[in-house]
Scaffold this motif. Structure first.
Motif, PDB file in Angstrom:
ATOM      1  N   TRP A   3      29.273 -21.132 -25.682  1.00 45.66           N
ATOM      2  CA  TRP A   3      28.342 -21.803 -26.593  1.00 45.66           C
ATOM      3  C   TRP A   3      28.632 -21.447 -28.051  1.00 45.66           C
ATOM      4  O   TRP A   3      28.561 -22.294 -28.940  1.00 45.66           O
ATOM      5  CB  TRP A   3      26.908 -21.468 -26.223  1.00 45.66           C
ATOM      6  CG  TRP A   3      25.932 -22.244 -27.056  1.00 45.66           C
ATOM      7  CD1 TRP A   3      25.079 -21.750 -27.982  1.00 45.66           C
ATOM      8  CD2 TRP A   3      25.757 -23.657 -27.070  1.00 45.66           C
ATOM      9  NE1 TRP A   3      24.373 -22.767 -28.567  1.00 45.66           N
ATOM     10  CE2 TRP A   3      24.772 -23.965 -28.019  1.00 45.66           C
ATOM     11  CE3 TRP A   3      26.341 -24.704 -26.359  1.00 45.66           C
ATOM     12  CZ2 TRP A   3      24.352 -25.254 -28.283  1.00 45.66           C
ATOM     13  CZ3 TRP A   3      25.918 -25.998 -26.629  1.00 45.66           C
ATOM     14  CH2 TRP A   3      24.937 -26.266 -27.576  1.00 45.66           C
ATOM     15  N   SER A   4      28.977 -20.193 -28.336  1.00 49.52           N
ATOM     16  CA  SER A   4      29.286 -19.802 -29.716  1.00 49.52           C
ATOM     17  C   SER A   4      30.539 -20.504 -30.221  1.00 49.52           C
ATOM     18  O   SER A   4      30.620 -20.882 -31.397  1.00 49.52           O
ATOM     19  CB  SER A   4      29.425 -18.282 -29.837  1.00 49.52           C
ATOM     20  OG  SER A   4      30.523 -17.815 -29.094  1.00 49.52           O
ATOM     21  N   VAL A   5      31.513 -20.709 -29.352  1.00 43.08           N
ATOM     22  CA  VAL A   5      32.726 -21.438 -29.737  1.00 43.08           C
ATOM     23  C   VAL A   5      32.391 -22.904 -30.017  1.00 43.08           C
ATOM     24  O   VAL A   5      32.846 -23.485 -31.004  1.00 43.08           O
ATOM     25  CB  VAL A   5      33.823 -21.315 -28.654  1.00 43.08           C
ATOM     26  CG1 VAL A   5      35.001 -22.224 -28.958  1.00 43.08           C
ATOM     27  CG2 VAL A   5      34.281 -19.878 -28.520  1.00 43.08           C
ATOM     28  N   VAL A   6      31.567 -23.496 -29.159  1.00 46.37           N
ATOM     29  CA  VAL A   6      31.170 -24.898 -29.345  1.00 46.37           C
ATOM     30  C   VAL A   6      30.441 -25.068 -30.673  1.00 46.37           C
ATOM     31  O   VAL A   6      30.747 -25.978 -31.455  1.00 46.37           O
ATOM     32  CB  VAL A   6      30.295 -25.383 -28.158  1.00 46.37           C
ATOM     33  CG1 VAL A   6      29.636 -26.719 -28.467  1.00 46.37           C
ATOM     34  CG2 VAL A   6      31.125 -25.470 -26.892  1.00 46.37           C
ATOM     35  N   THR A   7      29.497 -24.203 -30.962  1.00 46.79           N
ATOM     36  CA  THR A   7      28.753 -24.331 -32.221  1.00 46.79           C
ATOM     37  C   THR A   7      29.646 -24.064 -33.430  1.00 46.79           C
ATOM     38  O   THR A   7      29.506 -24.723 -34.463  1.00 46.79           O
ATOM     39  CB  THR A   7      27.527 -23.394 -32.238  1.00 46.79           C
ATOM     40  OG1 THR A   7      27.949 -22.061 -31.985  1.00 46.79           O
ATOM     41  CG2 THR A   7      26.499 -23.823 -31.215  1.00 46.79           C
ATOM     42  N   TYR A   8      30.565 -23.119 -33.311  1.00 49.86           N
ATOM     43  CA  TYR A   8      31.502 -22.840 -34.406  1.00 49.86           C
ATOM     44  C   TYR A   8      32.352 -24.077 -34.713  1.00 49.86           C
ATOM     45  O   TYR A   8      32.524 -24.452 -35.876  1.00 49.86           O
ATOM     46  CB  TYR A   8      32.395 -21.647 -34.046  1.00 49.86           C
ATOM     47  CG  TYR A   8      33.457 -21.376 -35.077  1.00 49.86           C
ATOM     48  CD1 TYR A   8      33.174 -20.609 -36.202  1.00 49.86           C
ATOM     49  CD2 TYR A   8      34.743 -21.895 -34.933  1.00 49.86           C
ATOM     50  CE1 TYR A   8      34.142 -20.366 -37.161  1.00 49.86           C
ATOM     51  CE2 TYR A   8      35.722 -21.660 -35.888  1.00 49.86           C
ATOM     52  CZ  TYR A   8      35.412 -20.898 -37.002  1.00 49.86           C
ATOM     53  OH  TYR A   8      36.378 -20.662 -37.962  1.00 49.86           O
ATOM     54  N   ASN A  12      32.202 -26.200 -38.251  1.00 53.11           N
ATOM     55  CA  ASN A  12      33.353 -26.122 -39.153  1.00 53.11           C
ATOM     56  C   ASN A  12      34.274 -27.342 -39.129  1.00 53.11           C
ATOM     57  O   ASN A  12      34.926 -27.625 -40.130  1.00 53.11           O
ATOM     58  CB  ASN A  12      34.171 -24.865 -38.856  1.00 53.11           C
ATOM     59  CG  ASN A  12      33.380 -23.616 -39.153  1.00 53.11           C
ATOM     60  OD1 ASN A  12      32.824 -23.472 -40.229  1.00 53.11           O
ATOM     61  ND2 ASN A  12      33.300 -22.725 -38.187  1.00 53.11           N
ATOM     62  N   GLU A  13      34.332 -28.026 -37.988  1.00 51.30           N
ATOM     63  CA  GLU A  13      35.285 -29.131 -37.876  1.00 51.30           C
ATOM     64  C   GLU A  13      34.650 -30.438 -37.446  1.00 51.30           C
ATOM     65  O   GLU A  13      35.304 -31.480 -37.465  1.00 51.30           O
ATOM     66  CB  GLU A  13      36.398 -28.749 -36.892  1.00 51.30           C
ATOM     67  CG  GLU A  13      37.166 -27.505 -37.337  1.00 51.30           C
ATOM     68  CD  GLU A  13      38.115 -27.010 -36.273  1.00 51.30           C
ATOM     69  OE1 GLU A  13      38.700 -27.844 -35.558  1.00 51.30           O
ATOM     70  OE2 GLU A  13      38.271 -25.787 -36.160  1.00 51.30           O
ATOM     71  N   GLY A  14      33.426 -30.390 -36.981  1.00 55.07           N
ATOM     72  CA  GLY A  14      32.764 -31.598 -36.511  1.00 55.07           C
ATOM     73  C   GLY A  14      33.263 -31.974 -35.121  1.00 55.07           C
ATOM     74  O   GLY A  14      34.060 -31.253 -34.513  1.00 55.07           O
ATOM     75  N   PRO A  15      32.816 -33.136 -34.632  1.00 55.54           N
ATOM     76  CA  PRO A  15      33.219 -33.563 -33.282  1.00 55.54           C
ATOM     77  C   PRO A  15      34.735 -33.713 -33.121  1.00 55.54           C
ATOM     78  O   PRO A  15      35.260 -33.493 -32.032  1.00 55.54           O
ATOM     79  CB  PRO A  15      32.531 -34.918 -33.110  1.00 55.54           C
ATOM     80  CG  PRO A  15      31.419 -34.924 -34.097  1.00 55.54           C
ATOM     81  CD  PRO A  15      31.850 -34.045 -35.229  1.00 55.54           C
TER      82      PRO A  15
END
Length: 151
Positions: A3-8, A12-15
């Motif tokens: 989840w932390s990777v997904v939110t990061y 920072n980069e969007g979808p």
């Protein structure tokens, strides 16, 4: 955590960040799996022709060999691209990431084309039994399932 990777990535980069490297992955996987399944079926057909029987009746050893041969063909095709992908992953940790083609050309020019195949031998040794077992399991389960439909 995942989840932390997904939110990061979203912050920072969007979808679009979730699709980085997709083009390179497709460019590697499509020809690789074409060779994988093509070589497997070609080898299996060769065994069936040689033994003058149906492909389903060639036995365990020819299936295992055909699977190993298919795996070897896959890795011969995709290994240079896999090498470049690994370099990009390592470089991204240092903040010096370059694109696929730039990384490919840098390796080829500075280290030679042979560097793109560095480590291929252990991969080939591993791929024969691994893919032989994979196709043996596939063929055995396919026959078992088809027998259920025939009854």
């Amino acid at each position: 955590s995942v989840w932390s990777v997904v939110t990061y990535i979203m912050r920072n980069e969007g979808p679009q960040g979730f699709f980085q490297g997709l083009t390179t992955t497709i460019a590697r996987e499509v020809p690789g799996y074409f060779c994988f399944f093509g070589a497997y079926e070609l080898c299996r057909t060769g065994f069936a022709d040689y033994m003058k029987c149906n492909k389903d009746d060639i036995g365990v050893a020819p299936i295992v060999f055909s699977g190993g041969f298919g795996g070897a063909c896959l890795w011969l095709v995709v290994y240079p691209m896999d090498c470049v992908k690994s370099r990009i992953q390592v470089m991204s940790m240092t903040g010096k990431q370059a694109g696929f083609f730039k990384t490919f050309m840098t390796i080829a020019r500075s280290e030679g084309v042979r560097a793109l195949y560095s480590g291929l031998t252990p991969t080939m040794v591993r791929t024969f039994p691994a893919n032989g077992a994979l196709f043996l399991g596939y063929e055995a389960s396919r026959k078992l399932m088809m027998k259920q439909f025939d009854d």
